[in-house]
Design a protein around this motif. Structure first.
Motif, PDB file in Angstrom:
ATOM      1  N   PRO A 391      52.164  43.123  43.817  1.00 41.09           N
ATOM      2  CA  PRO A 391      51.542  44.222  43.637  1.00 41.09           C
ATOM      3  C   PRO A 391      49.629  44.012  43.682  1.00 41.09           C
ATOM      4  O   PRO A 391      49.173  44.584  43.033  1.00 41.09           O
ATOM      5  CB  PRO A 391      51.880  44.772  42.018  1.00 41.09           C
ATOM      6  N   GLY A 392      49.204  42.751  43.682  1.00 42.63           N
ATOM      7  CA  GLY A 392      47.786  42.248  43.219  1.00 42.63           C
ATOM      8  C   GLY A 392      47.665  42.223  42.136  1.00 42.63           C
ATOM      9  O   GLY A 392      48.282  42.278  41.378  1.00 42.63           O
ATOM     10  N   PRO A 393      46.072  41.822  41.150  1.00 44.26           N
ATOM     11  CA  PRO A 393      46.132  40.968  40.215  1.00 44.26           C
ATOM     12  C   PRO A 393      46.160  43.317  39.343  1.00 44.26           C
ATOM     13  O   PRO A 393      45.602  43.925  39.756  1.00 44.26           O
ATOM     14  CB  PRO A 393      44.479  41.743  39.974  1.00 44.26           C
ATOM     15  N   PHE A 394      46.476  42.176  38.154  1.00 46.65           N
ATOM     16  CA  PHE A 394      46.282  43.688  36.732  1.00 46.65           C
ATOM     17  C   PHE A 394      45.415  44.252  36.575  1.00 46.65           C
ATOM     18  O   PHE A 394      44.546  43.306  36.283  1.00 46.65           O
ATOM     19  CB  PHE A 394      47.207  43.210  35.507  1.00 46.65           C
ATOM     20  N   ASP A 395      44.843  45.366  36.494  1.00 44.76           N
ATOM     21  CA  ASP A 395      43.412  45.477  36.797  1.00 44.76           C
ATOM     22  C   ASP A 395      43.047  46.054  34.801  1.00 44.76           C
ATOM     23  O   ASP A 395      43.394  46.863  34.854  1.00 44.76           O
ATOM     24  CB  ASP A 395      43.050  46.996  37.489  1.00 44.76           C
ATOM     25  N   VAL A 396      42.474  44.822  34.051  1.00 45.59           N
ATOM     26  CA  VAL A 396      42.652  45.109  33.109  1.00 45.59           C
ATOM     27  C   VAL A 396      41.885  46.364  32.533  1.00 45.59           C
ATOM     28  O   VAL A 396      41.565  46.831  31.743  1.00 45.59           O
ATOM     29  CB  VAL A 396      42.030  44.040  32.847  1.00 45.59           C
ATOM     30  N   ALA A 397      40.704  46.749  33.804  1.00 48.88           N
ATOM     31  CA  ALA A 397      39.938  47.650  33.313  1.00 48.88           C
ATOM     32  C   ALA A 397      40.196  48.437  32.630  1.00 48.88           C
ATOM     33  O   ALA A 397      39.438  49.827  32.257  1.00 48.88           O
ATOM     34  CB  ALA A 397      38.849  47.280  34.360  1.00 48.88           C
TER      35      ALA A 397
END
Length: 430
Positions: A391-397
């Protein structure tokens, strides 16, 4: 002396902040993340100097600090750093994402924070609070092992002449009141109780428990004038002040228990290493409980700030309140070593609070970034087990709108504490 105490506290505050940011800085550089800035304080820059690729500086408002790491957030879903949108929430997200790349230089593609494996990001974000924890533990242990701490001892301070129930609040003996068992046994002020009913005693909490829970006639071994003597007493049932699970008196609450009728003396006692570790653990537990209890104290804090209500001694205090207390400590009419010890405890407690506060799993705190990295690890693990695409990096933004809400709550709370610290401060003498 008060001004000196405030100045020294501010210096300790700045050191604690710098020490915190050093944890982030050192681990970020260790993992190859580019760090353009390391700053202590907020607002206008008072001093800065560039060393290598990082600018080190001090800012005007000593209420925090930061390091700036490149690429805190991954690019948007479309692979771009900034998306055009009229949505205010989307704008918050993309403004934060854009700020994370505003100092991007050629060659930084492999030095971005979000490209590091989750466990490395956890280390970088945890390193700051952990530095505060290390400092708090070092100060607590150092003070307890060298200066000692004010402790209730097994030495007798005074012996009551007659039996009076604690809830009667009387300093005189009622007519026909019987003598206390301690008085009848011949216990004297200055006696150090070294054994109770054959059990060796070193701490007041242990002695208090044995007295209250025992039954029948007992022997009390005391050290008096360099010699040990054994006295015989028979505790009686009486109304006494309740004690909590930590051995502390609970004002206004009473129970029926065995009673001898003497008061222990207090003094500064140097702790052994096991005692110091035990007390330090209790302080950490108390700190965590106090943090959890903060929301429940807001109404009383509001009342103290705006309605002239009483400011509780366990009320939350901010930097201004802590600085005021530090000034009072340095001005106390007590031996200098005790002033130093109490002041160091304040600095240690401040660092422990920084650790606990920053570990809350909320953005923009360090704990929020740690939670994001851990969630990313869980997502990728499940994808691997279920043989699904990464799923790739979790987008904390995407959590930035919530982060702004949290930051707003923190700012309002900080202002409330500041007002209370100015108009109705917590004082050492209550």
């Amino acid at each position: 002396m008060t001004i000196l105490g405030i100045v020294v506290f501010v210096l300790g505050l700045l050191f604690s902040i710098a020490w915190h940011e050093l944890g982030h800085l050192s681990t970020a550089k260790m993992f190859g993340i580019r760090v353009p800035q390391y700053m202590v304080g907020f607002g206008p820059t008072l001093f800065s100097r560039r060393r290598g690729e990082t600018e080190y500086g001090i800012k005007a408002i000593p209420l925090g600090g930061y390091i700036r790491m490149i690429g805190m957030f991954p690019p948007g879903d479309d692979g771009k750093l900034k998306q055009r949108s009229t949505s205010p929430f989307r704008s918050m997200i993309e403004d934060a994402r854009s700020a994370a790349y505003e100092e991007l230089r050629p060659g930084d593609e492999n030095r971005l924070f979000y490209t590091r494996r989750p466990w490395k990001r956890v280390i970088v974000m945890f390193a700051g609070p952990f530095m505060n924890l290390i400092l708090a533990v070092a100060i607590f242990l150092g003070v307890l092992l060298t200066f000692g701490i004010n402790t209730t001892t097994t030495t007798v301070s005074s012996v009551s002449k007659c039996v009076v129930a604690a809830d009667e609040q009387s300093d005189t003996c009622p007519e026909n009141a019987p003598p206390t068992p301690a008085n009848a046994a011949g216990l004297l002020p200055g006696d150090e109780i070294v054994a109770y009913n054959g059990v060796a005693i070193t701490e007041w909490d242990e002695l208090q428990r044995l007295i209250r829970d025992g039954s029948g006639q007992v022997t009390i071994t005391v050290e008096r004038d360099g010699e040990q003597r054994t006295l015989t007493a028979e505790p009686i049932r009486n109304t006494v002040t309740k004690i909590d699970e930590d051995g502390q008196y609970v004002p206004g609450e009473y129970v029926t228990a065995n009673f001898l009728g003497f008061a222990p003396a207090s003094g500064v006692v140097q702790q052994t290493f096991p005692q110091a570790v035990d007390r330090m653990g209790q302080m950490m537990e108390d700190g965590a409980e106090a943090l959890v209890a903060v929301p429940s104290k807001i109404p009383m804090l509001w009342d103290a700030a705006f309605n002239g209500g009483e400011r509780a001694q366990d009320s939350p205090v901010g930097v201004v309140g802590a600085a005021r207390v530090s000034g009072e400590i340095v001005a106390l009419d007590i031996p200098p070593t005790q002033r130093v010890a109490i002041f160091l405890f304040v600095v240690a407690a401040f660092n422990l609070s920084l650790f606990l506060f920053n570990m809350l799993p909320l953005l923009p705190l360090d704990g929020g970034h740690i939670a994001g990295a851990l969630w990313e690890s869980v997502r990728r693990l499940f994808a691997k087990v279920l043989r699904r695409p990464d799923p790739g990096p979790f987008d904390v933004a995407k959590l930035m709108p919530l982060a702004y809400v949290v930051a707003g709550v923190f700012i309002c709370f900080t202002l409330l504490v500041l007002i209370a610290d100015v108009v109705n401060p917590v004082r050492l003498a209550g």
